[in-house]
Scaffold this active site. Sequence first.
Site, PDB file in Angstrom:
ATOM      1  N   TRP A 199      -0.581  -7.861  -9.039  1.00  0.00           N
ATOM      2  CA  TRP A 199       0.142  -6.829  -9.741  1.00  0.00           C
ATOM      3  C   TRP A 199      -0.907  -5.635  -9.917  1.00  0.00           C
ATOM      4  O   TRP A 199      -1.975  -5.722 -10.482  1.00  0.00           O
ATOM      5  CB  TRP A 199       0.794  -7.343 -11.020  1.00  0.00           C
ATOM      6  CG  TRP A 199       1.361  -6.083 -11.918  1.00  0.00           C
ATOM      7  CD1 TRP A 199       2.456  -5.477 -11.708  1.00  0.00           C
ATOM      8  CD2 TRP A 199       0.759  -5.453 -12.873  1.00  0.00           C
ATOM      9  NE1 TRP A 199       2.911  -4.475 -12.338  1.00  0.00           N
ATOM     10  CE2 TRP A 199       1.915  -4.430 -13.281  1.00  0.00           C
ATOM     11  CE3 TRP A 199      -0.228  -5.732 -13.621  1.00  0.00           C
ATOM     12  CZ2 TRP A 199       1.514  -3.680 -14.226  1.00  0.00           C
ATOM     13  CZ3 TRP A 199      -0.530  -4.857 -14.721  1.00  0.00           C
ATOM     14  CH2 TRP A 199       0.676  -3.706 -15.189  1.00  0.00           C
ATOM     15  N   ASP A 366      15.709   4.591 -15.483  1.00  0.00           N
ATOM     16  CA  ASP A 366      15.248   3.305 -15.238  1.00  0.00           C
ATOM     17  C   ASP A 366      15.816   2.230 -16.435  1.00  0.00           C
ATOM     18  O   ASP A 366      16.705   2.587 -16.886  1.00  0.00           O
ATOM     19  CB  ASP A 366      13.742   3.574 -15.273  1.00  0.00           C
ATOM     20  CG  ASP A 366      12.890   2.206 -14.345  1.00  0.00           C
ATOM     21  OD1 ASP A 366      12.668   1.197 -14.631  1.00  0.00           O
ATOM     22  OD2 ASP A 366      12.733   2.757 -13.216  1.00  0.00           O
ATOM     23  N   ASP A 367      15.107   1.225 -16.406  1.00  0.00           N
ATOM     24  CA  ASP A 367      15.498  -0.085 -17.357  1.00  0.00           C
ATOM     25  C   ASP A 367      15.931   0.634 -18.723  1.00  0.00           C
ATOM     26  O   ASP A 367      15.064   1.493 -19.439  1.00  0.00           O
ATOM     27  CB  ASP A 367      14.247  -0.943 -17.497  1.00  0.00           C
ATOM     28  CG  ASP A 367      14.437  -2.032 -18.043  1.00  0.00           C
ATOM     29  OD1 ASP A 367      15.547  -2.370 -18.262  1.00  0.00           O
ATOM     30  OD2 ASP A 367      13.943  -3.073 -17.828  1.00  0.00           O
ATOM     31  N   ARG A 443       8.209 -12.663 -18.459  1.00  0.00           N
ATOM     32  CA  ARG A 443       8.535 -11.351 -18.972  1.00  0.00           C
ATOM     33  C   ARG A 443       9.928 -11.552 -19.668  1.00  0.00           C
ATOM     34  O   ARG A 443      10.910 -10.926 -19.672  1.00  0.00           O
ATOM     35  CB  ARG A 443       9.026 -10.317 -17.877  1.00  0.00           C
ATOM     36  CG  ARG A 443       8.742  -9.145 -18.553  1.00  0.00           C
ATOM     37  CD  ARG A 443       9.150  -7.908 -17.608  1.00  0.00           C
ATOM     38  NE  ARG A 443       9.051  -6.634 -17.936  1.00  0.00           N
ATOM     39  CZ  ARG A 443       9.873  -5.342 -17.704  1.00  0.00           C
ATOM     40  NH1 ARG A 443      10.733  -5.538 -16.947  1.00  0.00           N
ATOM     41  NH2 ARG A 443       9.455  -4.167 -18.004  1.00  0.00           N
ATOM     42  N   LYS A 476      17.756   1.682  -7.961  1.00  0.00           N
ATOM     43  CA  LYS A 476      16.034   0.827  -7.804  1.00  0.00           C
ATOM     44  C   LYS A 476      16.391  -0.380  -8.177  1.00  0.00           C
ATOM     45  O   LYS A 476      17.022  -0.822  -9.240  1.00  0.00           O
ATOM     46  CB  LYS A 476      15.263   1.440  -8.605  1.00  0.00           C
ATOM     47  CG  LYS A 476      13.923   0.769  -8.859  1.00  0.00           C
ATOM     48  CD  LYS A 476      12.939   1.687  -9.882  1.00  0.00           C
ATOM     49  CE  LYS A 476      11.782   1.011 -10.098  1.00  0.00           C
ATOM     50  NZ  LYS A 476      10.913   1.835 -11.298  1.00  0.00           N
ATOM     51  N   TRP A 477      16.219  -1.284  -7.411  1.00  0.00           N
ATOM     52  CA  TRP A 477      16.546  -2.704  -7.383  1.00  0.00           C
ATOM     53  C   TRP A 477      15.243  -3.458  -7.577  1.00  0.00           C
ATOM     54  O   TRP A 477      14.292  -3.779  -6.895  1.00  0.00           O
ATOM     55  CB  TRP A 477      16.928  -3.218  -6.134  1.00  0.00           C
ATOM     56  CG  TRP A 477      17.704  -4.775  -5.806  1.00  0.00           C
ATOM     57  CD1 TRP A 477      16.864  -5.787  -6.172  1.00  0.00           C
ATOM     58  CD2 TRP A 477      18.842  -5.282  -5.528  1.00  0.00           C
ATOM     59  NE1 TRP A 477      17.573  -6.792  -5.898  1.00  0.00           N
ATOM     60  CE2 TRP A 477      18.999  -6.565  -5.727  1.00  0.00           C
ATOM     61  CE3 TRP A 477      20.060  -4.638  -5.420  1.00  0.00           C
ATOM     62  CZ2 TRP A 477      19.904  -7.339  -5.501  1.00  0.00           C
ATOM     63  CZ3 TRP A 477      21.230  -5.118  -5.060  1.00  0.00           C
ATOM     64  CH2 TRP A 477      21.155  -6.577  -5.109  1.00  0.00           C
ATOM     65  N   ASP A 478      15.093  -3.999  -8.933  1.00  0.00           N
ATOM     66  CA  ASP A 478      13.851  -4.668  -9.460  1.00  0.00           C
ATOM     67  C   ASP A 478      13.912  -6.168  -9.311  1.00  0.00           C
ATOM     68  O   ASP A 478      14.976  -6.809  -9.467  1.00  0.00           O
ATOM     69  CB  ASP A 478      13.512  -4.290 -11.091  1.00  0.00           C
ATOM     70  CG  ASP A 478      12.135  -3.869 -10.932  1.00  0.00           C
ATOM     71  OD1 ASP A 478      11.284  -4.280 -10.376  1.00  0.00           O
ATOM     72  OD2 ASP A 478      11.683  -2.970 -11.838  1.00  0.00           O
ATOM     73  N   CYS A 526      11.920  -3.204  -5.177  1.00  0.00           N
ATOM     74  CA  CYS A 526      10.743  -3.032  -6.393  1.00  0.00           C
ATOM     75  C   CYS A 526      10.585  -4.437  -6.831  1.00  0.00           C
ATOM     76  O   CYS A 526      11.784  -5.310  -6.987  1.00  0.00           O
ATOM     77  CB  CYS A 526      11.201  -2.169  -7.497  1.00  0.00           C
ATOM     78  SG  CYS A 526       9.833  -2.144  -9.004  1.00  0.00           S
ATOM     79  N   ASP A 548       3.117  -0.374  -9.379  1.00  0.00           N
ATOM     80  CA  ASP A 548       3.174   0.160 -10.537  1.00  0.00           C
ATOM     81  C   ASP A 548       1.852   1.187 -10.869  1.00  0.00           C
ATOM     82  O   ASP A 548       2.104   2.039 -11.756  1.00  0.00           O
ATOM     83  CB  ASP A 548       3.311  -0.809 -11.818  1.00  0.00           C
ATOM     84  CG  ASP A 548       4.657  -1.308 -11.931  1.00  0.00           C
ATOM     85  OD1 ASP A 548       5.851  -0.771 -11.081  1.00  0.00           O
ATOM     86  OD2 ASP A 548       5.168  -2.474 -12.340  1.00  0.00           O
TER      87      ASP A 548
HETATM   88  C1  GLA Z   1       9.123  -3.109 -13.323  1.00  0.00           C
HETATM   89  C2  GLA Z   1       8.953  -1.793 -12.297  1.00  0.00           C
HETATM   90  C3  GLA Z   1       8.592  -0.726 -13.232  1.00  0.00           C
HETATM   91  C4  GLA Z   1       9.986  -0.431 -14.184  1.00  0.00           C
HETATM   92  C5  GLA Z   1       9.866  -1.648 -15.088  1.00  0.00           C
HETATM   93  C6  GLA Z   1      11.438  -1.576 -15.740  1.00  0.00           C
HETATM   94  O1  GLA Z   1       8.032  -3.237 -14.133  1.00  0.00           O
HETATM   95  O2  GLA Z   1       7.927  -2.009 -11.381  1.00  0.00           O
HETATM   96  O3  GLA Z   1       8.770   0.355 -12.141  1.00  0.00           O
HETATM   97  O4  GLA Z   1      11.147  -0.395 -13.569  1.00  0.00           O
HETATM   98  O5  GLA Z   1      10.060  -2.885 -14.200  1.00  0.00           O
HETATM   99  O6  GLA Z   1      11.147  -2.679 -16.676  1.00  0.00           O
END
Ligand code: GLA
Length: 736
Positions: A199, A366-367, A443, A476-478, A526, A548
């Site tokens: 990471w 985002d999140d 997480r 954005k698909w995490d 992602c 990141d």
């Molecule tokens: C991951 C992604 C980040 C962000 C966070 C949100 O870490 O890589 O860019 O979207 O999740 O929780």
Amino acid sequence: MPIHYDNNTQIFHLQAGQSSYAMQVSNEGYLCHLYYGKRISQDDLSYLNETGRGASFAPNPADGSPTLDTRLQEFPGAGVGDFRVPAVGVRAANGAYAVELKVVSHAILTGEKPALPGLPAFYLNDANEADTLEITMEDALLGLRVKLYYTAFAGENVITRWAVAENHGTAPLSIENLQSACVDFPRMDLDMVSLHGAWNRERHVERHPLFHGSTVIASRRGSSSHQLNPFAVLCDKHATEHSGSAYGVQLVYSGNFKIEAEVNQMHCTRVTVGINPENFAWRLQPGESFTTPEAVLSYSDEGFGGLSRALHRVTRNNLVRGEWKHKLRPIKINSWEAAYFNFDADKLVAFAREAAKTDVDLLVMDDGWFGLRNDDTTSLGDWFVNEEKLGCSLKELAERVNAEGLDFGIWFEPEMISPDSELYRKHPDWALHIPERGRSLGRRQCVINMALPEVQDYLFDSMSAVLKQANITYLKWDFNRNLTEVFCNSLPANQQGEVGHRFYLGLYDLCERLVQAFPHILFESCSGGGGRFDLGMLYYMPQTWTSDNTDPVDRLKIQWGTSMAYPIMTMGAHVAAPYHGRAGKIGYRAAVATTGAFGYELDPTKLTDEQIAEMRECNAEFRRHQQLVSTGDFYRLVSPYDNDGHYTAWQFVSPDKSETLIQCFTVFNLHNVWDLRVYPQGLDADAQYELDCGAVLHGDTIMHAGLRLQHFGGDFSHRLLFLKKKPPAAEADASQ
Ligand code: GLA
């Protein structure tokens, strides 16, 4: 056309671009490998067919034919005398582990490429692009047929391969290993180059010689992973960026994979690529078939650079799909590092208002917008909008962002479920788990079991409902943890080895349904940064968040490594606020990030007027060259891994060679520095090119004498050189 078969010699000769791949059916019916490398004539290559050099202690097959242990083979089995790593391993109903495949027939599918059911795969835009060879092999005793597929591209040095196992017998078979491809090289004087990482440090380049025994690049994390990417190069000892032979091996897959290079006692190298056989077993009932993911083999005699350029072209043209395949991507600003979980609609609209001044195209929320998500402990799976937190509906928020002149995008992490969520309380069994065993958290979340059809339907329905609520043009698909306790309640004990792969079949099915239902949305995958950067995800989502880590110096290495295998426009690259990572001017950070799908990761309400002006200029500069960066050939010129990382340079050349952009970056100033030069490549040697400064030089001069980077240095500086070919008429005038 690229595939030839000689009935007399039983030799198949594939000519993909400037490469040749040849194999022969032996008298006994084995499929023997003859040659892979630079394109050669269609001679009788039977003399290359090795028949059992004196291998110590290697028994002969029951029919007395030469030992399999030293023959070069295309799809070696297991348990009958070839002791190297097998391409296929099968356990019969009686528990016996032995498989030996012989050729029974073949077909050449002119201008065709069959689809791989349920799997991402390369496709043809028109029938002239490639032919496919289908070779059917059989182990009659098992009732097993394996069809090998080879798609040879006419204009690129690229062959894709996959295999399909079919049970034609009367008893179930357990497929414990089925690789996508295997290549036996008659040599071991090769280096392997692979992409390792972690990471925040994804895809760093590593090179090492092969040795007797195995080198394994693999993942057992349930994803293609930060740690090792499903890509490797085998190359000559003297191969460089620009010269020497290099063979690329890659897998179109996002789950557990293995690339193994094994050198045997006869100094030959066997390379296999496919699903990692560890904890894999697929129960094949009579009448059923199993299809492997697709492998990509590529060859270059122009070193790693030539290999990458071919892979970039074929990935852009024959893998990436949909409305965004050819469209220039928006410049985006993402809320994550600007707000983390702490936002409401007013804050996001304020971001949009300020960002509009810098001329970006899209705001990504985002999140943190769903369920009761205010930190990373809750709500994954509860895919409904938290209107109370936002202070308005999603529709209204998107409208307000649109009114500021920006498009609107959103974040999801569909494959996860928080133990603290409504969904988990309702369906605790939907989380991947082994009964009575504790559930590992990563997480603070579990992985949802994508193998379950009801999970796929729930995700499709709940995500679609959100996506229909508002004008959303980006997603954005995490995917923020790896898989553990890989088990599925709805499958019997003897099918638990299928779950890892079924997870990906479920994911791919969901992705397919969503990209078909929402074709206008630009999807970006992602995984805690770049933990799942692979061709499988790129089939559904044309770009991937690279890391990141947005520190520009670290990014030089990350983007350099990623570009070995993946096109520049697939790499998400943002400028973050200086407090994330090393300080540095926006211009420098942007210069690195514009080598990718560009955007920002900062709070625009904190920008000074000067910074806003600087960002406007960066965005204009990006747009000036975006077409060239998106579709040009990429040349890596000076490596961040060399010269103590003091400076890095790379270059784009337009397909018609009329334009080139050279980007150079320093890290720290070196005192008493030598005369820095770059040697651009790929230009038309006889044409004249005009430099930014007005000077005119021929392509051969530029490429061989190089360009001097005068007055270039200092900490974190960059230089962009843009050269344009002079039109022939103007050239004639100039010479008078
Ligand atoms: C991951 C992604 C980040 C962000 C966070 C949100 O870490 O890589 O860019 O979207 O999740 O929780």
